[in-house]
Design a protein around this motif. Structure first.
Motif, PDB file in Angstrom:
ATOM      1  N   ALA A   1      17.252  15.712 -53.008  1.00 15.89           N
ATOM      2  CA  ALA A   1      17.281  14.183 -52.639  1.00 15.89           C
ATOM      3  C   ALA A   1      15.523  13.939 -52.526  1.00 15.89           C
ATOM      4  CB  ALA A   1      17.909  14.053 -51.329  1.00 15.89           C
ATOM      5  N   GLY A   2      14.915  14.951 -52.203  1.00 16.49           N
ATOM      6  CA  GLY A   2      13.428  14.516 -52.019  1.00 16.49           C
ATOM      7  C   GLY A   2      12.757  14.625 -53.405  1.00 16.49           C
ATOM      8  N   GLY A   3      13.486  14.779 -54.637  1.00 11.96           N
ATOM      9  CA  GLY A   3      12.718  14.770 -55.897  1.00 11.96           C
ATOM     10  C   GLY A   3      12.375  15.969 -56.348  1.00 11.96           C
TER      11      GLY A   3
ATOM     12  N   ASP B   1       5.814  26.728 -38.009  1.00  9.48           N
ATOM     13  CA  ASP B   1       5.686  25.233 -38.582  1.00  9.48           C
ATOM     14  C   ASP B   1       4.908  25.168 -39.509  1.00  9.48           C
ATOM     15  OD1 ASP B   1       7.874  24.703 -36.564  1.00  9.48           O
ATOM     16  OD2 ASP B   1       6.271  23.824 -35.290  1.00  9.48           O
ATOM     17  N   PHE B   2       3.592  25.710 -39.406  1.00  7.41           N
ATOM     18  CA  PHE B   2       2.711  25.386 -40.275  1.00  7.41           C
ATOM     19  C   PHE B   2       3.041  26.180 -41.779  1.00  7.41           C
ATOM     20  CE2 PHE B   2      -0.725  27.801 -42.714  1.00  7.41           C
ATOM     21  CZ  PHE B   2      -1.687  26.838 -42.789  1.00  7.41           C
ATOM     22  N   THR B   3       3.643  27.129 -42.012  1.00  9.03           N
ATOM     23  CA  THR B   3       3.994  27.746 -42.998  1.00  9.03           C
ATOM     24  C   THR B   3       4.949  26.995 -43.612  1.00  9.03           C
ATOM     25  OG1 THR B   3       3.344  30.071 -42.269  1.00  9.03           O
ATOM     26  CG2 THR B   3       4.700  30.039 -44.041  1.00  9.03           C
ATOM     27  N   VAL B   4       6.156  26.694 -42.909  1.00  8.13           N
ATOM     28  CA  VAL B   4       7.004  25.788 -43.627  1.00  8.13           C
ATOM     29  C   VAL B   4       6.607  24.466 -44.358  1.00  8.13           C
ATOM     30  CG1 VAL B   4       9.247  24.469 -43.068  1.00  8.13           C
ATOM     31  CG2 VAL B   4       8.869  26.898 -42.187  1.00  8.13           C
ATOM     32  N   GLU B   5       5.843  23.814 -43.393  1.00  8.08           N
ATOM     33  CA  GLU B   5       5.096  22.412 -43.977  1.00  8.08           C
ATOM     34  C   GLU B   5       4.135  22.964 -45.070  1.00  8.08           C
ATOM     35  OE1 GLU B   5       5.839  19.373 -43.052  1.00  8.08           O
ATOM     36  OE2 GLU B   5       7.353  20.236 -41.753  1.00  8.08           O
ATOM     37  N   LEU B   6       3.517  23.950 -45.039  1.00  8.68           N
ATOM     38  CA  LEU B   6       2.717  24.286 -46.472  1.00  8.68           C
ATOM     39  C   LEU B   6       3.733  24.480 -47.512  1.00  8.68           C
ATOM     40  CD1 LEU B   6      -0.183  25.113 -46.734  1.00  8.68           C
ATOM     41  CD2 LEU B   6       0.642  27.694 -46.638  1.00  8.68           C
ATOM     42  N   ILE B   7       4.739  25.130 -47.505  1.00  9.27           N
ATOM     43  CA  ILE B   7       5.507  25.389 -48.799  1.00  9.27           C
ATOM     44  C   ILE B   7       6.097  23.906 -48.961  1.00  9.27           C
ATOM     45  CG2 ILE B   7       7.952  26.245 -49.535  1.00  9.27           C
ATOM     46  CD1 ILE B   7       7.226  28.836 -47.478  1.00  9.27           C
ATOM     47  N   LEU B   8       6.807  23.397 -48.013  1.00  7.81           N
ATOM     48  CA  LEU B   8       7.400  21.758 -48.455  1.00  7.81           C
ATOM     49  C   LEU B   8       6.276  20.950 -49.051  1.00  7.81           C
ATOM     50  CD1 LEU B   8       9.706  21.283 -45.352  1.00  7.81           C
ATOM     51  CD2 LEU B   8      10.189  22.234 -47.294  1.00  7.81           C
ATOM     52  N   ASN B   9       5.202  20.982 -48.551  1.00 13.71           N
ATOM     53  CA  ASN B   9       4.066  19.782 -48.739  1.00 13.71           C
ATOM     54  C   ASN B   9       3.775  20.293 -50.334  1.00 13.71           C
ATOM     55  OD1 ASN B   9       4.139  18.374 -46.609  1.00 13.71           O
ATOM     56  ND2 ASN B   9       2.596  19.543 -45.813  1.00 13.71           N
ATOM     57  N   GLY B  10       3.946  21.319 -50.897  1.00 10.63           N
ATOM     58  CA  GLY B  10       3.558  21.818 -52.171  1.00 10.63           C
ATOM     59  C   GLY B  10       4.369  21.755 -53.311  1.00 10.63           C
ATOM     60  N   LEU B  11       5.985  21.251 -52.783  1.00 12.59           N
ATOM     61  CA  LEU B  11       6.926  21.350 -53.687  1.00 12.59           C
ATOM     62  C   LEU B  11       6.932  20.321 -54.806  1.00 12.59           C
ATOM     63  CD1 LEU B  11       9.860  22.314 -51.332  1.00 12.59           C
ATOM     64  CD2 LEU B  11       8.789  23.726 -53.156  1.00 12.59           C
ATOM     65  N   THR B  12       6.295  18.869 -54.628  1.00 11.35           N
ATOM     66  CA  THR B  12       6.294  17.855 -55.190  1.00 11.35           C
ATOM     67  C   THR B  12       4.903  17.439 -56.069  1.00 11.35           C
ATOM     68  OG1 THR B  12       5.953  16.444 -53.397  1.00 11.35           O
ATOM     69  CG2 THR B  12       8.398  17.006 -54.133  1.00 11.35           C
ATOM     70  N   ARG B  13       3.841  18.593 -55.704  1.00 11.50           N
ATOM     71  CA  ARG B  13       2.735  18.203 -56.191  1.00 11.50           C
ATOM     72  C   ARG B  13       2.683  18.328 -57.862  1.00 11.50           C
ATOM     73  NH1 ARG B  13      -1.156  21.201 -51.781  1.00 11.50           N
ATOM     74  NH2 ARG B  13      -0.603  19.624 -50.339  1.00 11.50           N
TER      75      ARG B  13
ATOM     76  N   THR C   1      13.034  11.207 -45.670  1.00 14.12           N
ATOM     77  CA  THR C   1      12.709  12.185 -44.362  1.00 14.12           C
ATOM     78  C   THR C   1      13.088  13.704 -44.916  1.00 14.12           C
ATOM     79  OG1 THR C   1      14.762  11.707 -43.436  1.00 14.12           O
ATOM     80  CG2 THR C   1      12.782  10.210 -42.647  1.00 14.12           C
ATOM     81  N   TRP C   2      13.178  13.779 -46.156  1.00 21.72           N
ATOM     82  CA  TRP C   2      13.787  14.969 -46.630  1.00 21.72           C
ATOM     83  C   TRP C   2      12.935  16.422 -46.163  1.00 21.72           C
ATOM     84  CZ3 TRP C   2      11.048  18.797 -49.713  1.00 21.72           C
ATOM     85  CH2 TRP C   2      10.102  18.401 -50.307  1.00 21.72           C
ATOM     86  N   ARG C   3      11.636  16.246 -46.025  1.00 23.15           N
ATOM     87  CA  ARG C   3      10.968  17.436 -45.580  1.00 23.15           C
ATOM     88  C   ARG C   3      11.249  17.924 -44.021  1.00 23.15           C
ATOM     89  NH1 ARG C   3       7.401  14.636 -48.835  1.00 23.15           N
ATOM     90  NH2 ARG C   3       6.197  15.945 -50.094  1.00 23.15           N
ATOM     91  N   GLN C   4      11.345  16.703 -43.140  1.00 23.66           N
ATOM     92  CA  GLN C   4      11.731  16.786 -41.699  1.00 23.66           C
ATOM     93  C   GLN C   4      13.022  17.357 -41.699  1.00 23.66           C
ATOM     94  OE1 GLN C   4      10.048  14.212 -43.005  1.00 23.66           O
ATOM     95  NE2 GLN C   4       9.198  12.652 -41.763  1.00 23.66           N
ATOM     96  N   GLN C   5      14.013  16.772 -42.363  1.00 24.56           N
ATOM     97  CA  GLN C   5      15.345  17.346 -42.297  1.00 24.56           C
ATOM     98  C   GLN C   5      15.417  18.877 -42.777  1.00 24.56           C
ATOM     99  OE1 GLN C   5      17.450  14.744 -45.145  1.00 24.56           O
ATOM    100  NE2 GLN C   5      18.191  13.497 -43.374  1.00 24.56           N
ATOM    101  N   LEU C   6      14.683  19.189 -43.677  1.00 22.22           N
ATOM    102  CA  LEU C   6      14.935  20.734 -44.157  1.00 22.22           C
ATOM    103  C   LEU C   6      14.141  21.602 -43.084  1.00 22.22           C
ATOM    104  CD1 LEU C   6      16.169  22.594 -46.138  1.00 22.22           C
ATOM    105  CD2 LEU C   6      13.791  22.473 -47.527  1.00 22.22           C
ATOM    106  N   HIS C   7      12.867  21.163 -42.401  1.00 24.78           N
ATOM    107  CA  HIS C   7      12.208  21.725 -41.443  1.00 24.78           C
ATOM    108  C   HIS C   7      13.221  21.997 -40.245  1.00 24.78           C
ATOM    109  CE1 HIS C   7       7.998  22.371 -39.737  1.00 24.78           C
ATOM    110  NE2 HIS C   7       9.095  23.439 -38.778  1.00 24.78           N
TER     111      HIS C   7
ATOM    112  N   ALA D   1      13.527  23.970 -56.599  1.00 24.62           N
ATOM    113  CA  ALA D   1      14.535  23.865 -55.310  1.00 24.62           C
ATOM    114  C   ALA D   1      14.850  25.116 -54.864  1.00 24.62           C
ATOM    115  CB  ALA D   1      15.483  22.452 -55.400  1.00 24.62           C
ATOM    116  N   ALA D   2      15.446  25.895 -56.019  1.00 28.89           N
ATOM    117  CA  ALA D   2      16.266  26.983 -55.881  1.00 28.89           C
ATOM    118  C   ALA D   2      15.266  28.193 -55.325  1.00 28.89           C
ATOM    119  CB  ALA D   2      16.959  27.403 -56.937  1.00 28.89           C
TER     120      ALA D   2
END
Length: 238
Positions: A147-149, A226-238, A98-104, A155-156
């Motif tokens: 923790a989210g890989g 919320d949209f912008t935060v999720e947009l960034i988080l969802n692109g981190l592990t691609r 749940t790392w995305r939800q946690q960071l959000h 990450a930095a």
């Protein structure tokens, strides 16, 4: 104090001398906690732009020289108030599932704290993270990302981008609210009025704006946050 019990009893029962000057209450000692409380009081009631050393000393009932015995300069106030806000953030135990939800959630807490003190996120934009509470939040966010890989450098940089966006978002909201209170509501256009104006634009010059006026004006501020935060988080592990 009288040593004889009868004299001590008489002293306890004696009426105070009406002509004597009342004892002055002892002033509470000046501490970093009290300085930070006063600085945040200024931000909450008058806005960050009103925060000065003189304004803080006025609230504390002391002089600038007393304050400079505890802080280095005006910038030190920024460090103190951002550290205090960060001390209120609850950090979860990093969970890979749940790392995305946690960071959000951490960023939402930070956003709301900024909004409680109009304009205070400007202090975060100009402050190097050295306060232990600020570093605690930074450490917690990094732990969640790892923790989210997410690899360490990504990450930095993501932490920097997310913190910058959160501070900028809160600053924009505070500026809008300040202008609203100063000038009234007339200057703020409603969504319906914006749609009307956009759709009325010349189609040959603004074809996309006119066609998609509804989409351009959709959502609340927090929806877009919320949209912008999720947009960034969802692109981190691609």
């Amino acid at each position: 104090m009288p040593t004889d019990p009868r004299q001590r009893r008489a002293a306890r029962h004696a009426q105070p001398d009406a002509t004597a000057e009342p004892a002055k209450p002892r002033r509470a000692p000046l501490t970093l906690e009290r300085i930070t409380d006063a600085a945040l009081q200024v931000c909450a009631t008058e806005g960050y732009d009103a925060l000065t050393v003189r304004r803080v000393t006025a609230i504390l009932g002391t002089g600038p020289s007393s304050l400079y015995a505890h802080i280095v300069n005006r910038d030190d106030l920024d460090d103190l108030i951002i550290g205090r806000l960060c001390s209120q953030i609850v950090l979860p135990e990093p969970d890979p599932a749940t790392w995305r939800q946690q960071l959000h959630g951490v960023l939402t807490q930070l956003r709301d704290l900024y909004l409680d003190y109009p304009g205070v996120s400007r202090a975060a934009l100009a402050t190097v993270a050295t306060n232990l509470e600020t570093l605690r939040v930074s450490e917690g966010m990094l732990a969640i990302l790892l923790a989210g890989g997410v690899d360490p450098r990504t990450a930095a940089w993501a932490m920097d981008a997310l913190a910058l966006y959160t501070a900028g978002y809160a600053l924009e909201r505070s500026l809008v609210e300040r202008r609203r209170h100063r000038e009234g509501d007339d200057w703020v256009l409603s969504r319906d009025e914006l749609v009307r104006r956009f759709t009325a634009l010349p189609a040959d010059r603004f074809p996309h704006t006119a066609q998609h006026a509804t989409e351009l004006t959709s959502g609340t501020g927090h929806d877009r946050f919320d949209f912008t935060v999720e947009l960034i988080l969802n692109g981190l592990t691609r």
